[in-house]
Design an enzyme around this catalytic site. Structure first.
Site, short mmCIF file in Angstrom:
data_model
loop_
_atom_site.label_atom_id
_atom_site.label_comp_id
_atom_site.label_asym_id
_atom_site.label_seq_id
_atom_site.Cartn_x
_atom_site.Cartn_y
_atom_site.Cartn_z
N CYS A 95 -30.17 -1.03 13.61
CA CYS A 95 -31.45 -0.51 14.10
C CYS A 95 -31.32 1.01 14.16
O CYS A 95 -30.50 1.53 14.93
CB CYS A 95 -31.75 -1.09 15.48
N GLY A 96 -32.09 1.70 13.34
CA GLY A 96 -31.95 3.16 13.27
C GLY A 96 -32.40 3.85 14.54
O GLY A 96 -31.69 4.70 15.10
N CYS B 142 -39.56 3.14 12.62
CA CYS B 142 -38.41 2.37 12.14
C CYS B 142 -37.46 3.35 11.45
O CYS B 142 -37.82 3.92 10.41
CB CYS B 142 -38.88 1.28 11.16
N GLY B 143 -36.29 3.55 12.03
CA GLY B 143 -35.37 4.59 11.54
C GLY B 143 -34.70 4.23 10.24
O GLY B 143 -34.66 5.03 9.29
N ASN C 184 -40.41 4.38 19.90
CA ASN C 184 -40.47 2.96 20.26
C ASN C 184 -39.49 2.74 21.40
O ASN C 184 -38.59 3.53 21.64
CB ASN C 184 -40.16 2.07 19.03
N GLU D 266 -33.73 -6.80 18.32
CA GLU D 266 -34.93 -6.01 18.06
C GLU D 266 -36.21 -6.74 18.46
O GLU D 266 -36.39 -7.92 18.16
CB GLU D 266 -35.04 -5.67 16.57
N ASN E 82 -30.26 -3.51 7.55
CA ASN E 82 -31.58 -3.74 8.19
C ASN E 82 -32.54 -3.71 7.02
O ASN E 82 -32.67 -2.67 6.35
CB ASN E 82 -31.81 -2.59 9.16
N HIS F 11 -36.53 1.41 23.95
CA HIS F 11 -35.16 0.90 23.87
C HIS F 11 -34.56 0.78 25.27
O HIS F 11 -34.93 1.54 26.18
CB HIS F 11 -34.29 1.85 23.03
N GLY G 35 -32.57 2.45 17.31
CA GLY G 35 -31.62 1.99 18.32
C GLY G 35 -30.35 2.80 18.31
O GLY G 35 -29.81 3.16 19.36
#
Ligand SMILES: N[C@H](CCC[C@H](N)C(=O)O)C(=O)O
Length: 261
Positions: A203-204, A74-75, A144, A194, A13, A146, A206
């Site tokens: 996706c972290g 954002c992970g 965020n 995403e 990512n 999900h 995620g």
């Protein structure tokens, strides 16, 4: 006007890092500049941009998706951001990074970076659809939004060229959709579409949402570590007894340079 950038990724990512310590290089970072930087043909290429702004007591991670939209968190990006701060700005671990979803604590062991992603919110069940096929999904927020859908195989959602259909009433700002299969005890694999970036290799946030939804489905005791395989690598996630989610994975700085995009 040319300005410095770095390129990095976490389980593929990938991000453009923009050093902007006093906030004067990019101002409010126009969406069209983000899109230009993230373009994989005419730009540097990335799933998002991480702008680094120094504040009185640390650093702010200004995250933007590839389409220029803003997200709370954002992970994978925060691990790359932490490596940049350590190696280029002299910040020590453990470090605190402010995001739009509050302050995250980052630590490092060897080549692995651990982010305390905070407390998940689980809202219940919803539904997502792709090309006429629907699956129940778990609505989880990691700061965020999900939607986590368990599928029989990761090819089931097809090419994921468009955002999966979802309930706009639940997700008025859009949603990151994860499709998950079981790989073993406390071991899953996922794909993700995403919000603002399309299908990415990882996706972290995620992976954290997936681990939370899977732990609930398993009725697993808190403190159970889940292995989450993503197309770009592997992350490990634990939902702790004090209701925090810790995510561990790599962070790579690939290149640095200047651009006038
Ligand atoms: N597209 C996401 C933000 C980036 C999430 C992902 N790259 C991660 O590592 O958490 C959103 O709009 O909420």
């Amino acid at each position: 006007m040319s300005y410095p950038f770095l390129k990095g990724h976490g389980t593929e990512n990938d991000f453009v890092v923009l050093p902007d310590p006093d906030g004067t290089v990019h101002g409010d970072l126009p969406a069209e500049r983000v899109r230009a930087l993230c373009d994989r043909r005419s730009g540097i290429g990335g799933d998002g941009v991480l702008r680094a702004v120094r504040e009185d007591d640390g650093w702010f991670m200004d995250y933007r998706n590839a389409d220029g939209s803003v997200s709370e968190m954002c992970g994978n990006g925060v691990r790359v951001f932490a490596r940049y701060l350590h190696e280029r700005e002299g910040e020590a671990f453990p470090m605190r990074i402010r995001t739009r979803d509050g302050v995250k604590v980052l630590d490092r062991t060897g080549d692995e970076y651990t982010a305390d992603m905070g407390t998940p919110e689980v809202f219940g069940e919803t539904e997502v659809s792709v090309m006429g096929r629907s699956w129940p999904a778990v609505h989880v927020s990691m700061g965020n939004p999900h939607a986590v859908a368990f599928v029989d195989n990761l090819a089931a959602p097809g090419p994921l060229l468009e955002p999966p259909e979802h309930d706009d009433a639940i997700y008025p700002e859009g949603v990151n959709v994860e499709f998950v299969v079981r790989r073993g005890e406390h071991h899953v694999a996922m794909r993700v579409h995403e919000r603002g970036s399309g299908e990415t290799r990882s996706c972290g946030t995620g992976a954290c949402a997936v681990a939370v939804a899977t732990a609930l489905a398993d009725d697993a005791p808190r403190g159970t570590t889940y292995r989450v395989d993503v197309p770009g690598g592997t992350l490990h996630v634990v939902w702790t007894e004090d209701d925090r989610v810790l995510m561990t994975g790599p962070a790579v700085l690939v290149a640095e340079g200047t651009t006038d995009l």
